[in-house]
Motif scaffolding. Structure first.
Motif, mmCIF file in Angstrom:
data_model
loop_
_atom_site.group_PDB
_atom_site.id
_atom_site.type_symbol
_atom_site.label_atom_id
_atom_site.label_comp_id
_atom_site.label_asym_id
_atom_site.label_seq_id
_atom_site.Cartn_x
_atom_site.Cartn_y
_atom_site.Cartn_z
ATOM 1 N N HIS A 152 0.812 -1.219 0.000
ATOM 2 C CA HIS A 152 0.000 0.000 0.000
ATOM 3 C C HIS A 152 0.847 1.270 0.000
ATOM 4 O O HIS A 152 0.331 2.363 -0.221
ATOM 5 C CB HIS A 152 -0.946 0.002 1.210
ATOM 6 N N GLU A 153 2.144 1.135 0.238
ATOM 7 C CA GLU A 153 3.029 2.295 0.274
ATOM 8 C C GLU A 153 3.598 2.645 -1.103
ATOM 9 O O GLU A 153 4.396 3.580 -1.213
ATOM 10 C CB GLU A 153 4.176 2.041 1.252
ATOM 11 N N PHE A 154 3.179 1.922 -2.149
ATOM 12 C CA PHE A 154 3.708 2.150 -3.489
ATOM 13 C C PHE A 154 2.607 2.634 -4.423
ATOM 14 O O PHE A 154 1.421 2.407 -4.188
ATOM 15 C CB PHE A 154 4.308 0.851 -4.049
ATOM 16 N N SER A 155 3.012 3.255 -5.513
ATOM 17 C CA SER A 155 2.065 3.656 -6.559
ATOM 18 C C SER A 155 1.727 2.431 -7.418
ATOM 19 O O SER A 155 2.349 1.365 -7.299
ATOM 20 C CB SER A 155 2.674 4.747 -7.435
ATOM 21 N N GLY A 156 0.745 2.599 -8.317
ATOM 22 C CA GLY A 156 0.336 1.489 -9.173
ATOM 23 C C GLY A 156 1.468 0.970 -10.050
ATOM 24 O O GLY A 156 1.659 -0.239 -10.185
ATOM 25 N N GLN A 158 4.696 1.252 -9.491
ATOM 26 C CA GLN A 158 5.705 0.607 -8.653
ATOM 27 C C GLN A 158 5.257 -0.792 -8.226
ATOM 28 O O GLN A 158 6.062 -1.721 -8.176
ATOM 29 C CB GLN A 158 5.974 1.476 -7.427
ATOM 30 N N ARG A 159 3.951 -0.939 -7.936
ATOM 31 C CA ARG A 159 3.440 -2.265 -7.571
ATOM 32 C C ARG A 159 3.596 -3.244 -8.721
ATOM 33 O O ARG A 159 3.923 -4.418 -8.517
ATOM 34 C CB ARG A 159 1.965 -2.174 -7.161
ATOM 35 N N ASP A 185 -1.599 4.441 -15.888
ATOM 36 C CA ASP A 185 -1.613 5.641 -16.714
ATOM 37 C C ASP A 185 -0.740 5.435 -17.948
ATOM 38 O O ASP A 185 0.184 4.610 -17.947
ATOM 39 C CB ASP A 185 -1.090 6.842 -15.927
ATOM 40 N N VAL A 188 3.005 5.746 -17.423
ATOM 41 C CA VAL A 188 3.523 4.606 -16.653
ATOM 42 C C VAL A 188 3.523 3.353 -17.520
ATOM 43 O O VAL A 188 4.432 2.523 -17.431
ATOM 44 C CB VAL A 188 2.686 4.398 -15.378
#
Length: 318
Positions: A152-156, A158-159, A185, A188
């Protein structure tokens, strides 16, 4: 000399039962995959495209042994898939990157444990878990100091890199990417695609890249297979298929893809909705929407026709 095949699918069918009534009897079947013949060479990036519901994901899951095959055979490195199911060998050699980068990660596990769980199970850890996780994070362009953080500490984006690193941890030969960038996005998406291409060059990875977006597939795949209602209707090298599609369905899909810097193409609008896979029409399943339909299309499924290194299933060429 022809490239060695890593995957060979022969007449693969995956049907799901439709149960009705108090006795829960089988009243029919959803023909998600209905007779697929497809090859993937070692180190090849094969794109699998088609509308939602055409059976792309089911075919990818069948390749990984996650769905039961009703008929046909899948060979992996010349060995029938069924011979892998009682061992860990298949899991080590084939991995999957799922569509949703958040739900495919355990929210209660730290990144270090997520990345090294498979390595520990397959006894591939040569050093500490932390060191192995840091190396994998560097491979996918993430800060190695993130090993103790949670999903939950990462962006989409990064996950999804973490998902790719987890798949990469077992050093697979084939990676099945199921709509791996569709939830991200556009900017990304481009970064993840470049990462996948870089990993393929560095590790000799092969891909089955599943997507509904032809523009995305064109950047990753060296060859494209087009799927409609459980069947492959056309395959060919990416450049040739994009420049000169043969099947009317492929032509319709490409007409909807905008090309920056070029005038808008004439859009081919398909009438009606795709037929139900629980009750596909006879003959060529595309005949109910095809602008070039002939009488024979309503009666017989077209045989395979070859044009150079393109293959198409359409009566226009038979």
């Amino acid at each position: 000399m022809a490239e060695a095949l890593l995957v060979k699918m022969q007449g693969v069918r995956v049907w799901f039962p439709i149960r009705r009534g108090v006795l829960n009897r089988v009243a029919g079947h959803v023909r998600a995959v209905d007779g697929v013949w497809l090859d993937i060479a070692k180190g090849e990036a094969l794109g699998l495209v088609g509308e939602s519901g055409c059976g792309k994901t089911t075919l990818g899951r069948a390749l990984l042994g996650l769905e039961t095959i009703r008929e046909g055979q899948i060979f992996f490195d010349e060995k029938p898939l069924g011979q892998f199911r009682s061992s860990k060998a298949l899991r080590k050699r084939m991995q999957m990157v799922f569509q949703d980068p958040f739900s495919s990660l355990n929210p209660r596990m730290a990144v270090m444990d997520i990345l090294t769980e498979g390595m520990a199970e397959h006894r591939m850890l040569k050093n500490s878990r932390e060191e192995a996780a840091r190396t994998l994070l560097l491979e996918v362009g993430l800060d190695p100091d993130s090993v103790f953080r949670y999903p939950h500490e990462f962006s989409g984006g990064q996950r999804q890199r973490i998902n790719i690193a987890r798949a990469l941890s077992l050093k697979p030969e084939l990676m099945v990417c199921d709509e791996a960038v569709s939830a991200l996005d556009v900017s990304v998406q481009a970064q993840i695609i470049e990462l996948l291409l870089d990993l393929a060059a560095r590790h000799g990875l092969g891909y089955l890249f599943i997507s509904h977006d032809l523009a995305v597939v064109a950047r990753v795949a060296t060859r494209i297979a087009v799927m409609y209602l459980g069947k492959i209707v056309e395959t060919g090298p990416t450049g040739k298929l994009l420049d000169n599609p043969l099947h009317p369905y492929t032509q319709a899909l490409l007409s909807a893809v905008p090309e920056p810097g070029r005038p808008p193409k004439k859009r081919i609008v398909l009438l009606g909705d795709p037929p139900s896979p629980a009750s596909p029409p006879p003959g060529c399943a595309f005949h109910t929407r095809c602008p070039k339909v002939m009488d024979i299309c309503k009666e017989q499924f077209p045989p395979e026709s070859k044009r150079d290194d393109m293959k198409v299933f359409c009566h226009l060429y038979s």
